[in-house]
Structures are given as structure tokens and as C-alpha cells.
Enzyme design. Structure first.
Site, PDB file in Angstrom:
ATOM      1  N   GLU A  49       0.900  -1.299  -0.039  1.00 37.52           N
ATOM      2  CA  GLU A  49      -0.027  -0.132  -0.035  1.00 37.52           C
ATOM      3  C   GLU A  49       0.853   1.255   0.066  1.00 37.52           C
ATOM      4  O   GLU A  49       0.708   2.158  -0.679  1.00 37.52           O
ATOM      5  CB  GLU A  49      -0.885   0.075   1.078  1.00 37.52           C
ATOM      6  CG  GLU A  49      -1.803   1.239   1.409  1.00 37.52           C
ATOM      7  CD  GLU A  49      -2.280   1.448   2.714  1.00 37.52           C
ATOM      8  OE1 GLU A  49      -2.668   2.532   3.219  1.00 37.52           O
ATOM      9  OE2 GLU A  49      -2.567   0.362   3.451  1.00 37.52           O
ATOM     10  N   ASP A  53       0.736   3.809  -2.867  1.00 34.69           N
ATOM     11  CA  ASP A  53       0.392   5.436  -3.046  1.00 34.69           C
ATOM     12  C   ASP A  53       1.306   5.961  -3.677  1.00 34.69           C
ATOM     13  O   ASP A  53       0.921   7.116  -4.269  1.00 34.69           O
ATOM     14  CB  ASP A  53       0.310   5.614  -1.408  1.00 34.69           C
ATOM     15  CG  ASP A  53       0.109   7.193  -1.053  1.00 34.69           C
ATOM     16  OD1 ASP A  53      -0.926   7.252  -1.288  1.00 34.69           O
ATOM     17  OD2 ASP A  53       1.204   7.942  -0.720  1.00 34.69           O
ATOM     18  N   ASN A 122      -7.211   1.379   0.356  1.00 41.04           N
ATOM     19  CA  ASN A 122      -5.876   0.996   0.813  1.00 41.04           C
ATOM     20  C   ASN A 122      -5.278  -0.313   0.037  1.00 41.04           C
ATOM     21  O   ASN A 122      -4.295  -0.501  -0.449  1.00 41.04           O
ATOM     22  CB  ASN A 122      -5.780   0.713   2.383  1.00 41.04           C
ATOM     23  CG  ASN A 122      -5.958   1.759   3.147  1.00 41.04           C
ATOM     24  OD1 ASN A 122      -5.817   2.837   2.708  1.00 41.04           O
ATOM     25  ND2 ASN A 122      -6.200   1.579   4.543  1.00 41.04           N
ATOM     26  N   GLU A 125      -4.507   0.645  -3.423  1.00 40.29           N
ATOM     27  CA  GLU A 125      -3.134   1.089  -3.397  1.00 40.29           C
ATOM     28  C   GLU A 125      -2.030  -0.039  -3.536  1.00 40.29           C
ATOM     29  O   GLU A 125      -1.174   0.023  -4.265  1.00 40.29           O
ATOM     30  CB  GLU A 125      -2.923   1.949  -2.590  1.00 40.29           C
ATOM     31  CG  GLU A 125      -3.500   3.449  -2.702  1.00 40.29           C
ATOM     32  CD  GLU A 125      -3.544   4.380  -1.662  1.00 40.29           C
ATOM     33  OE1 GLU A 125      -3.564   5.676  -1.930  1.00 40.29           O
ATOM     34  OE2 GLU A 125      -2.919   4.005  -0.490  1.00 40.29           O
TER      35      GLU A 125
END
Length: 237
Positions: A49, A53, A122, A125
Site C-alpha cells: 500500500e 500510494d 488501501n 493502492e
């Protein structure tokens, strides 16, 4: 016991438009922290994650600068914040039917975890991070360009988010950047309620509440903008 719905990961790969060289990467991206053993902290999707991101931010920045060559830096920053925010990532996750594939504890699943905005975002990502780890930036960027591009239509009507507006206002006043603190959390783990406080040097602080830290911070920033007369009370959220 950890639970994943009986689903074919091949169908998910088809939706993503990416066939994994190492399927273990996708499986890890789909593993929520509630499903891992306490003794194995790296066997969940949190590291992917973190990676995803950053990949998402770069790919969206590339998308925006290509599509809007005459936009100002401030406009690009506001639009980027809109496209990478939790809500947009969750919408993309829903378009992939991602909730069906997440491995999570029975308790988390029973409390509606497969539909929770934060978990969906989440995991979205994390999947991007897994694609990057599996095949590099271009493969992950292609997914972002395809599945985030439809959300460009929202940009002209999307209001600037309160945190971005407050930061720009503070910079215009030659003030230090706003500081956000979590000052309270209540409610059960599956439905917490956060209280955040924003501080700007020389100004009285303001607080806001939300279902996650980001929402609470946005509410606090909006409260300060309203108090200082920067944001109209009738402006769109």
C-alpha cells in the site's frame, strides 16, 4: 479464521488488465492486516500500500500534466488530491469488485469490511504496488491512466479540498504550514470516530471529527477556513 470469498483471481487480473508473473504478489496485496498472524508483521498488504500510494501519485501527476498543459501548479495540486483521495481509490476498487477478493478476518468481514471505504482504498493502492513490483512503473501507470481517467470529468465541479485551501491561504499570509494532530478517538474498532485539531501559528486552533483521520483533518481545516472568512459557509464540500 481469515476469510476470502471463493473467487477466481484470474477474473480480477482481467479487470486489472495485468497478468502477474508472480501471483503471490497479488495475493499479498489482497491480504488485510486483520488476516495475518501477529508474529508475521510483513505478511499483509501495508508495505505494498505504501509503495502503491507513491506510484499512484506519480502516475496521476503525469496524467494531469499531459491532459491540462495550461493548468497552474495550484490547480494541478488540488486535482491530484481529488484523484488520489480515499474516496476515489475506493470507487476504482469497486469497479474492480475488489472487496470480493480481500483476505480478512472473520470479524472484519462480519462487520462489513469488504464495503469499508478505507479498506477498499488501501487495498487498491496495494494492488498498484503489487503491479509495480511485478512489472515496473509503466504497467502500473497504464492501469492508473485507464481507470482514473474517467474521474477527470469530476475535476471541473470538484471543490478544492479544505486542507489544500488552508495550506495555500497560510502560505499567502507567510505563515507556517498547518499542523494536524489526532486529539481523540472513540467508538469500536470497526467503526471509530476521530477528532483532529489543526494549528496555525498565531491563530486559535480548530477541531473536526470524521470516520477516519483524513475526514477529521478536513473538517478541522474547514472549521478554521469558515472562522477566518476564507471559505463561504455555502461553498460546496
Amino acid at each position: 479464521m481469515p476469510k476470502r470469498r471463493t473467487t477466481d483471481l484470474g477474473q480480477l487480473c482481467n479487470r486489472l488488465g495485468h497478468s502477474f508473473a508472480k501471483s503471490a504478489r497479488l495475493k499479498l496485496a489482497l491480504t488485510h492486516a486483520s488476516a495475518r498472524a501477529d508474529s508475521k508483521p510483513n505478511e499483509d498488504n501495508e508495505r505494498l500500500e505504501f509503495l502503491g500510494d507513491r506510484v499512484l501519485g506519480l502516475a496521476v501527476a503525469e496524467l494531469l500534466t499531459e491532459r491540462f498543459p495550461n493548468a497552474s501548479e495550484g490547480e494541478l495540486a488540488r486535482w491530484l488530491n481529488h484523484l488520489v483521495r480515499t474516496e476515489t481509490c475506493a470507487q476504482v476498487a469497486q469497479s474492480w469488485s475488489l472487496g470480493e477478493y480481500i483476505l480478512m478476518s472473520g470479524g472484519e468481514a462480519g462487520s462489513g469490511g469488504r464495503r469499508k471505504t478505507t479498506i477498499l482504498a488501501n487495498t487498491c493502492e496495494a494492488v498498484l504496488g503489487a503491479i509495480f513490483a511485478d512489472a515496473g512503473y509503466e504497467a502500473a501507470r497504464d492501469v492508473v491512466i485507464r481507470d482514473w481517467a474517467p474521474h477527470l470529468e469530476d475535476l471541473e465541479v470538484a471543490a478544492p479540498d479544505a486542507k489544500s485551501v488552508l495550506q495555500e491561504w497560510a502560505q499567502g499570509k507567510k505563515l507556517p504550514l498547518p499542523l494536524y494532530l489526532e486529539v481523540g478517538r472513540e467508538g469500536p474498532d470497526h467503526a471509530p470516530r476521530f477528532t483532529a485539531e489543526v494549528r496555525v501559528e498565531g491563530l486559535a486552533p480548530e477541531q473536526g471529527q470524521g470516520d477516519n483521520k483524513r475526514q477529521a483533518e478536513q473538517a478541522a481545516a474547514l472549521a478554521m477556513l469558515l472562522r477566518e472568512g476564507v471559505w463561504s459557509a455555502t461553498a460546496d464540500d
